[in-house]
Design an enzyme around this catalytic site. Structure first.
Site, PDB file in Angstrom:
ATOM      1  CE1 TYR A   1      -3.145  -2.875   0.032  1.00 29.99           C
ATOM      2  CE2 TYR A   1      -3.875  -2.204   2.205  1.00 29.99           C
ATOM      3  CZ  TYR A   1      -3.983  -3.035   1.106  1.00 29.99           C
ATOM      4  OH  TYR A   1      -4.944  -4.011   1.083  1.00 29.99           O
TER       5      TYR A   1
ATOM      6  CG  ASP B   1      -7.222  -4.114   3.823  1.00 26.11           C
ATOM      7  OD1 ASP B   1      -8.224  -4.026   4.539  1.00 26.11           O
ATOM      8  OD2 ASP B   1      -7.067  -3.450   2.780  1.00 26.11           O
TER       9      ASP B   1
ATOM     10  CG  ASP C   1     -12.638  -6.282   6.159  1.00 23.12           C
ATOM     11  OD1 ASP C   1     -12.277  -5.701   7.193  1.00 23.12           O
ATOM     12  OD2 ASP C   1     -13.117  -5.694   5.173  1.00 23.12           O
TER      13      ASP C   1
ATOM     14  CG  ASP D   1      -2.494 -20.113  -0.300  1.00 27.24           C
ATOM     15  OD1 ASP D   1      -1.751 -19.975   0.684  1.00 27.24           O
ATOM     16  OD2 ASP D   1      -2.140 -20.735  -1.323  1.00 27.24           O
TER      17      ASP D   1
ATOM     18  CE  LYS E   1       0.859 -17.729  -2.430  1.00 28.57           C
ATOM     19  NZ  LYS E   1       0.070 -18.958  -2.300  1.00 28.57           N
TER      20      LYS E   1
END
Ligand code: NAD
Length: 357
Positions: free
Chosen positions: A142, A247, A251, A223, A191
């Protein structure tokens, strides 16, 4: 003790829910002889309306001078057509960066009394779950280099994920220190099978883990983590991950509790000062109707007592009072679910929690 708290009530339901949290803080603090001194500052749409700037300089200065910051929520349709730099949400990024808040902490707990709200199959959450998602907030993709260019197949765009050892190390310490206050288990999500930045992330996490032999540390690929969260959320205690993975996964973890109006969050930096806010937005559809659930903000105030003000006894009392009120069957409209009970208002819920204190 005396504490100076900056209040950013913001827009929509912000003022209602912050007022509730203030009433609860005052009562819980007074039991132990603590006093909170509040100064309200403008941020978000209300600040734009009053000053033309969603994050006035005075607000930043006031927050920097405070012991901690309690935020309601910002934004709403009234300001949706403003240019990007004047949007209320831009103020959120601005205040996080001005306060140097590089960690976001979101607990996701399934309350026994609210089990029916969980969207997962009942046998998967038989024993509830209680996890803490720790997300790096100021680094990674980001904030990395980005741009547009002419590529092999014509115009293309790119964003870059980059983490320094320092950034990983400091968030790792937050995770291990938090785990020490909980069930002493950290799962780091990355990852590393594909990304070099994740391989560095993993190396640093394990280096820091050696300083915390009492805390169990393991890795999980992102994943798999997305699947495990809906398959067996009870396996997680503290989860630490990068900005983008956090992020998305935070959620997901909030959603499986089934109740957006219940979930608090904390953003922390190097010092003890933090910014505490509910995870939900300004809920313009119910603003000014006394229907909002104040619990996420009340629990954010409890987190402030635990993480910044170091008065855990006050945090414990607030959390216990919330539990008690839910167990007694009181519900605001957002958590009525299939219970069929008549919902109570924001102020009535606040009064119930005050009475339980
Ligand atoms: P939202 O979280 O405000 O609302 C989503 C739904 O949940 C709505 O139906 C709302 O009524 C309900 N809800 C949210 N909080 C509730 C509460 N405490 N009690 C009862 N019901 C509650 O999300 P949205 O509608 O996507 O966004 C509205 C505005 O909030 C937008 O301007 C958005 O940019 C902003 N926003 C701000 C923040 C923040 O200030 N940190 C975070 C997210 C969204």
């Amino acid at each position: 003790m005396d504490f100076n708290i900056a209040l950013l009530k913001g827009d929509g339901i912000g003022p209602e829910i912050v007022d509730s949290a203030v009433a609860v803080l005052d009562k819980a603090g007074a039991k132990y002889g603590h006093a909170f001194h509040y100064t309200a500052y403008l941020m978000g749409g209300c600040a734009y309306d009053a000053t033309g700037n969603p994050l006035p300089e005075e607000t930043v200065k006031g927050c920097l001078a405070s012991d901690s910051v309690l935020l309601g929520a910002v934004g709403g349709p009234k300001w949706d057509t403003l240019p990007g730099h004047l949007r209320p949400e831009k103020a959120l990024l601005g205040i996080r960066s001005a306060l140097g808040l590089f960690t976001n902490i979101r607990p996701a707990k399934l309350y026994k009394a609210l089990k029916a709200e969980c969207p997962l199959r009942p046998d998967l959450v038989e024993n509830g779950f209680d996890l803490m998602m720790i997300r790096e907030l100021t680094g990674g993709i980001y904030f990395g280099e980005r741009g547009r260019r002419e590529g092999k197949y014509g115009p293309e765009a790119y964003d870059t994920e980059c983490y320094s050892e320092m950034e990983v190390e400091r968030i790792a310490r937050v995770a291990f220190n938090s785990a020490r206050k909980r069930r002493k288990k950290v799962i780091s999500i990355d990852k590393a099978n594909v990304l070099e930045s994740s391989r560095l992330w993993r190396e640093v996490i394990h280096r820091v883990a050696q300083e915390y032999p009492d805390v169990e540390c393991s890795d999980m690929l992102v994943d798999n983590a997305a699947m495990q969260l809906v398959k067996n959320p009870a396996q997680f205690d503290v989860v630490v991950t990068s900005n983008m993975f956090g992020d998305i996964l935070s959620d997901e973890s909030s959603q499986i509790t089934g109740s957006i109006g219940m979930l608090p969050s904390a953003s922390l930096g190097e010092g003890s000062r933090g910014m505490y806010e509910p995870i939900h937005g300004s809920a313009p559809d119910i603003a000014g109707q006394n229907k909002a659930n104040p619990i996420a903000t009340i629990l954010s105030a409890a987190m402030m007592c635990r993480f910044s003000l170091e008065i855990p006894e006050v945090a414990d009392d607030i959390e216990k009072a919330v539990d008690e009120v839910l167990n007694a069957g009181w519900r605001t409209a957002d958590i009525v679910g299939s219970t069929g009970v008549t919902p109570i208002s924001c102020t009535e819920m606040t009064e119930k929690i005050l009475a339980a204190l």
